[in-house]
Design a protein around this motif. Structure first.
Motif, mmCIF file in Angstrom:
data_model
loop_
_atom_site.group_PDB
_atom_site.id
_atom_site.type_symbol
_atom_site.label_atom_id
_atom_site.label_comp_id
_atom_site.label_asym_id
_atom_site.label_seq_id
_atom_site.Cartn_x
_atom_site.Cartn_y
_atom_site.Cartn_z
ATOM 1 N N ALA A 6 3.180 -8.282 17.742
ATOM 2 C CA ALA A 6 3.565 -6.875 17.714
ATOM 3 C C ALA A 6 4.934 -6.779 18.359
ATOM 4 O O ALA A 6 5.175 -7.379 19.411
ATOM 5 C CB ALA A 6 2.540 -6.027 18.462
ATOM 6 N N THR A 7 5.841 -6.067 17.714
ATOM 7 C CA THR A 7 7.219 -6.043 18.223
ATOM 8 C C THR A 7 7.825 -4.652 18.150
ATOM 9 O O THR A 7 7.377 -3.795 17.382
ATOM 10 C CB THR A 7 8.154 -6.962 17.399
ATOM 11 N N ALA A 8 8.837 -4.449 18.959
ATOM 12 C CA ALA A 8 9.668 -3.249 18.869
ATOM 13 C C ALA A 8 11.100 -3.659 19.133
ATOM 14 O O ALA A 8 11.358 -4.547 19.943
ATOM 15 C CB ALA A 8 9.211 -2.209 19.874
ATOM 16 N N THR A 22 0.853 -1.181 0.000
ATOM 17 C CA THR A 22 0.000 0.000 0.000
ATOM 18 C C THR A 22 0.897 1.241 0.000
ATOM 19 O O THR A 22 1.987 1.235 0.564
ATOM 20 C CB THR A 22 -0.918 0.060 1.236
ATOM 21 N N ALA A 23 0.423 2.289 -0.671
ATOM 22 C CA ALA A 23 1.108 3.581 -0.600
ATOM 23 C C ALA A 23 0.073 4.645 -0.951
ATOM 24 O O ALA A 23 -1.022 4.333 -1.429
ATOM 25 C CB ALA A 23 2.302 3.637 -1.541
ATOM 26 N N GLY A 24 0.446 5.909 -0.707
ATOM 27 C CA GLY A 24 -0.532 6.979 -0.775
ATOM 28 C C GLY A 24 -0.602 7.747 -2.080
ATOM 29 O O GLY A 24 -1.371 8.703 -2.183
ATOM 30 N N ILE A 32 2.156 -1.193 9.864
ATOM 31 C CA ILE A 32 2.667 -0.034 10.610
ATOM 32 C C ILE A 32 1.520 0.858 11.070
ATOM 33 O O ILE A 32 1.757 1.918 11.629
ATOM 34 C CB ILE A 32 3.630 0.799 9.738
ATOM 35 N N MET A 33 0.273 0.423 10.857
ATOM 36 C CA MET A 33 -0.884 1.273 11.140
ATOM 37 C C MET A 33 -1.596 0.914 12.449
ATOM 38 O O MET A 33 -2.340 1.722 13.001
ATOM 39 C CB MET A 33 -1.884 1.210 9.979
ATOM 40 N N GLY A 34 -1.428 -0.300 12.932
ATOM 41 C CA GLY A 34 -2.053 -0.676 14.203
ATOM 42 C C GLY A 34 -3.563 -0.754 14.121
ATOM 43 O O GLY A 34 -4.133 -1.388 13.234
ATOM 44 N N ALA A 35 -4.243 -0.088 15.069
ATOM 45 C CA ALA A 35 -5.695 -0.232 15.254
ATOM 46 C C ALA A 35 -6.478 -0.024 13.959
ATOM 47 O O ALA A 35 -7.379 -0.787 13.622
ATOM 48 C CB ALA A 35 -6.180 0.735 16.325
ATOM 49 N N LYS A 36 -6.121 1.034 13.229
ATOM 50 C CA LYS A 36 -6.901 1.399 12.045
ATOM 51 C C LYS A 36 -6.984 0.263 11.022
ATOM 52 O O LYS A 36 -7.987 0.126 10.317
ATOM 53 C CB LYS A 36 -6.263 2.637 11.394
ATOM 54 N N TYR A 37 -5.943 -0.524 10.914
ATOM 55 C CA TYR A 37 -5.902 -1.591 9.914
ATOM 56 C C TYR A 37 -6.113 -2.984 10.503
ATOM 57 O O TYR A 37 -6.027 -3.982 9.775
ATOM 58 C CB TYR A 37 -4.552 -1.558 9.173
HETATM 59 N N1 LIG Z 1 8.731 -1.608 15.981
HETATM 60 C C1 LIG Z 1 9.932 -1.331 15.488
HETATM 61 O O1 LIG Z 1 10.929 -1.938 15.893
HETATM 62 C C2 LIG Z 1 10.095 -0.260 14.437
HETATM 63 C C3 LIG Z 1 11.344 0.069 13.908
HETATM 64 C C4 LIG Z 1 11.397 1.020 12.874
HETATM 65 C C5 LIG Z 1 10.253 1.631 12.427
HETATM 66 N N2 LIG Z 1 9.048 1.320 13.007
HETATM 67 C C6 LIG Z 1 7.787 1.949 12.557
HETATM 68 O O2 LIG Z 1 7.543 1.621 11.225
HETATM 69 C C7 LIG Z 1 6.823 2.677 10.596
HETATM 70 C C8 LIG Z 1 7.480 3.049 9.284
HETATM 71 O O3 LIG Z 1 8.759 3.564 9.563
HETATM 72 P P1 LIG Z 1 9.579 4.254 8.392
HETATM 73 O O4 LIG Z 1 10.896 4.552 8.926
HETATM 74 O O5 LIG Z 1 9.441 3.472 7.150
HETATM 75 O O6 LIG Z 1 8.758 5.630 8.254
HETATM 76 P P2 LIG Z 1 8.409 6.454 6.934
HETATM 77 O O7 LIG Z 1 9.487 6.263 5.929
HETATM 78 O O8 LIG Z 1 8.057 7.809 7.366
HETATM 79 O O9 LIG Z 1 7.126 5.702 6.414
HETATM 80 C C9 LIG Z 1 5.850 5.939 6.935
HETATM 81 C C10 LIG Z 1 4.943 5.196 6.035
HETATM 82 O O10 LIG Z 1 3.593 5.203 6.518
HETATM 83 C C11 LIG Z 1 2.796 5.107 5.381
HETATM 84 N N3 LIG Z 1 1.401 5.386 5.663
HETATM 85 C C12 LIG Z 1 0.830 6.481 6.252
HETATM 86 N N4 LIG Z 1 -0.521 6.341 6.303
HETATM 87 C C13 LIG Z 1 -0.792 5.138 5.736
HETATM 88 C C14 LIG Z 1 -2.008 4.428 5.497
HETATM 89 N N5 LIG Z 1 -3.204 4.898 5.865
HETATM 90 N N6 LIG Z 1 -1.910 3.218 4.886
HETATM 91 C C15 LIG Z 1 -0.730 2.679 4.552
HETATM 92 N N7 LIG Z 1 0.451 3.314 4.757
HETATM 93 C C16 LIG Z 1 0.410 4.530 5.340
HETATM 94 C C17 LIG Z 1 3.405 6.107 4.449
HETATM 95 O O11 LIG Z 1 2.961 5.855 3.146
HETATM 96 P P3 LIG Z 1 2.874 7.070 2.043
HETATM 97 O O12 LIG Z 1 4.147 7.832 2.181
HETATM 98 O O13 LIG Z 1 2.742 6.326 0.773
HETATM 99 O O14 LIG Z 1 1.666 7.886 2.399
HETATM 100 C C18 LIG Z 1 4.880 5.797 4.637
HETATM 101 O O15 LIG Z 1 5.307 4.791 3.746
HETATM 102 C C19 LIG Z 1 6.753 3.804 11.600
HETATM 103 O O16 LIG Z 1 5.487 3.756 12.223
HETATM 104 C C20 LIG Z 1 7.828 3.462 12.588
HETATM 105 O O17 LIG Z 1 7.551 3.958 13.871
HETATM 106 C C21 LIG Z 1 8.955 0.387 13.983
#
Ligand SMILES: NC(=O)c1ccc[n+]([C@@H]2O[C@H](COP(=O)([O-])OP(=O)(O)OC[C@H]3O[C@@H](n4cnc5c(N)ncnc54)[C@H](OP(=O)(O)O)[C@@H]3O)[C@@H](O)[C@H]2O)c1
Ligand SMILES: NC(=O)c1ccc[n+]([C@@H]2O[C@H](COP(=O)([O-])OP(=O)(O)OC[C@H]3O[C@@H](n4cnc5c(N)ncnc54)[C@H](OP(=O)(O)O)[C@@H]3O)[C@@H](O)[C@H]2O)c1
Lengths: 316, 316
Positions: free
Chosen positions: B251-253, B165-167, B205-210
């Protein structure tokens, strides 16, 4: 052959019906004993239809003797226990070869029929899916039930620390005798507080009602498996809480698995559990045996809640 | 040493602060480049405090040269990339030996610093936790993001079928160039309907909403991993739906894992991913490099949403 059928007013009655014909890879088993499960009551009430292509007759497990080996290399006269998708409440049932198990040594047909469903359910979830180990603490809900009593013994054999919930002092006593370490009366105590962050594994049968409590009880990297929905289907999931524990939630059911999957589970269960049955390390209690024609009475007994252990129908 | 600190009005500013002292098993690294992550913005806003005992300084990944090997057998002068629990936005950082990685051959310090967090996050979830294989279909949400672009390339290398998915059309184009097979514009299309029952794996990466949509998209025996909560923390879980698919939700971090766990992930990531970086099978794009003292500007850029790829702070 004789078999149990559900009448229009949802009663169980003995009828005459054609003996099943065999498909490729199936054997015909002459049923000597068939286990009664809670799911059978649901099916009789029309709430739990069999998977597509499977027998409409109730009955998820049986034991008996091979009457016709079909295209397999089995022998006529071989005694077997069988995991079924349906068809157990009858004189004959067609069984895919992968769902045949040996009768544990020293077991009667009734004892063998009584143990198939619970052994495969508990082992496939606690053993195969979550990999319970002796370092783990496991919480088993409904410790005094059919699944629970088996799960306690299996978990103790593995060496895990076992916590259980049950609804009375007597039932908790039963759990303690089977080896449970931590006893929680769910009518008076809050399992979530008592087990907070302590449970590496949880075997749940309550579903929605216990979802958040189980999450509270879950330890870091914990894994809960939900196999029953006695407390409802939909519940709020706090994903942030799950994430902060790096937790995993699975939900499974045995019956809907395809034949290859069932064969895999049957083989793994026999390999890991059958010797424990034969050595008496795990015991499985039969509450009563009734003749097949009294299937309705068996269901009434199970519904009444007075049953501790398994009901088995015998076919003469 | 120089390091970035958060001022009372939540701005990032260069300050003088003591160089870290080493605990047993740590090495002191002279930082040449530090990656900027979305979590850093949360931490600057006061919402994501470091795990207990870890540096208060922002920064989850860096690359540089070992200045002091402490009690380890490492050598002064050895170039390393580092997974950090904090401390990257500085001239020096103390790093547990298990969190050191070699610099991929042909990579600059900036490129190495940019790839640590994403590589360990994606591999630990898709590879280690869910065991993605070439028979699987995986749905990657936010395919054009930092995590997403990496995950697409990794999943395609494994041979899986990849849906994203992407926007926007442009972002989906980026995903297609990286190998994604099924492109879903989340602003115009319903991913749950399109992918209904098809996804063996989901990286969310969306949690509750998805949550419910992902459950709809999940295939039998599917496994979804939630690593971001951009769409909220609490959502309704239909456990009956999960059970009917024998599904699993994790779910992990990464950051809160203990050092032993991080060391295990770091070693496994280097073993499985580093050669793919060196051979160019997986590429990771740097949007811009800025000097350390411009950390605030880097955060502002990331917040603006104009960034495609990674921002890196360089330390001269
Ligand atoms: N748990 C962990 O260990 C860990 C580690 C690293 C990152 N993360 C998490 O992973 C996520 C992504 O990180 P990132 O570094 O890749 O950030 P990023 O480059 O800013 O990417 C954010 C992404 O969210 C997408 N998005 C926003 N709204 C959306 C929707 N309604 N449906 C589908 N996609 C949507 C955006 O898509 P568009 O740009 O196409 O709108 C974008 O690709 C973040 O939430 C971050 O906190 C978690
Ligand atoms: N998914 C599968 O493959 C599969 C296979 C087999 C069974 N199951 C399910 O597993 C469950 C147990 O089966 P069973 O054969 O063991 O049935 P059972 O012997 O009738 O046991 C039911 C259990 O539920 C317990 N219980 C009721 N309310 C409770 C509460 N609020 N907290 C904790 N426990 C509570 C009872 O405890 P007390 O008696 O102490 O009150 C009893 O132990 C059923 O829901 C069944 O459908 C699932």
């Amino acid at each position: 052959m004789k078999a149990i059928s559900v009448t229009d007013d949802k009663k169980l009655a003995l009828i005459d019906t054609p003996t099943p014909t065999l498909n490729e890879g199936e054997v015909l088993v002459r049923v000597h004993a068939a286990g009664v499960n809670r799911a059978d009551i649901l099916q009789a009430a029309g709430h739990y239809p069999p998977p597509e292509g499977e027998s409409e007759i109730i009955g998820l497990e049986c034991a008996g003797i091979i009457e016709d080996p079909g295209t397999t290399n089995r022998s006529k006269g071989e005694p077997v226990a069988c995991l079924l998708a349906g068809g157990g409440y009858a004189e004959y049932v067609a069984v895919p070869e992968g769902q045949l198990m040996p009768i544990p040594q020293g077991y009667s047909f009734a004892e063998a029929a009584a143990v198939v469903e619970v052994a495969t359910t508990v082992w496939s979830n606690i053993g195969m899916l979550t990999g319970l180990s002796k370092e783990h603490t496991i919480l088993i809900h409904g410790g005094a039930g059919g699944i629970g009593t088996f799960a306690i013994q299996m978990a103790k054999h593995i060496g895990a620390t076992v916590a259980v919930t049950a609804g009375s002092v007597e039932k908790l006593q039963t759990c303690a005798q089977l080896g449970a370490d931590i006893l929680i009366n769910y009518r008076e105590q809050d399992f979530a507080e008592i087990m907070k962050n302590k449970c590496d594994r949880i075997l749940d049968i309550m579903g929605a009602k216990y979802l958040d409590g189980n999450l509270t009880a879950l330890a870091m990297d914990g894994h809960m498996v939900i196999i029953g929905l006695q407390g409802g289907v939909k519940g709020e999931l706090n994903i942030g809480k799950l994430l902060s524990k790096r937790g995993t939630i699975s939900a499974t059911a045995l019956r809907a698995r395809d034949r290859a999957d069932k064969a895999r589970i049957v083989a793994d269960t026999v390999a890991n559990i059958w010797n424990l049955l034969e050595e008496g390390v795990i015991r499985h209690h039969i509450h009563a045996t009734l003749p097949l024609e009294e299937a309705q009475k068996a269901h009434d007994m199970l519904k009444s809640g007075e049953v501790t252990g398994k009901l088995v129908l015998t076919v003469s």
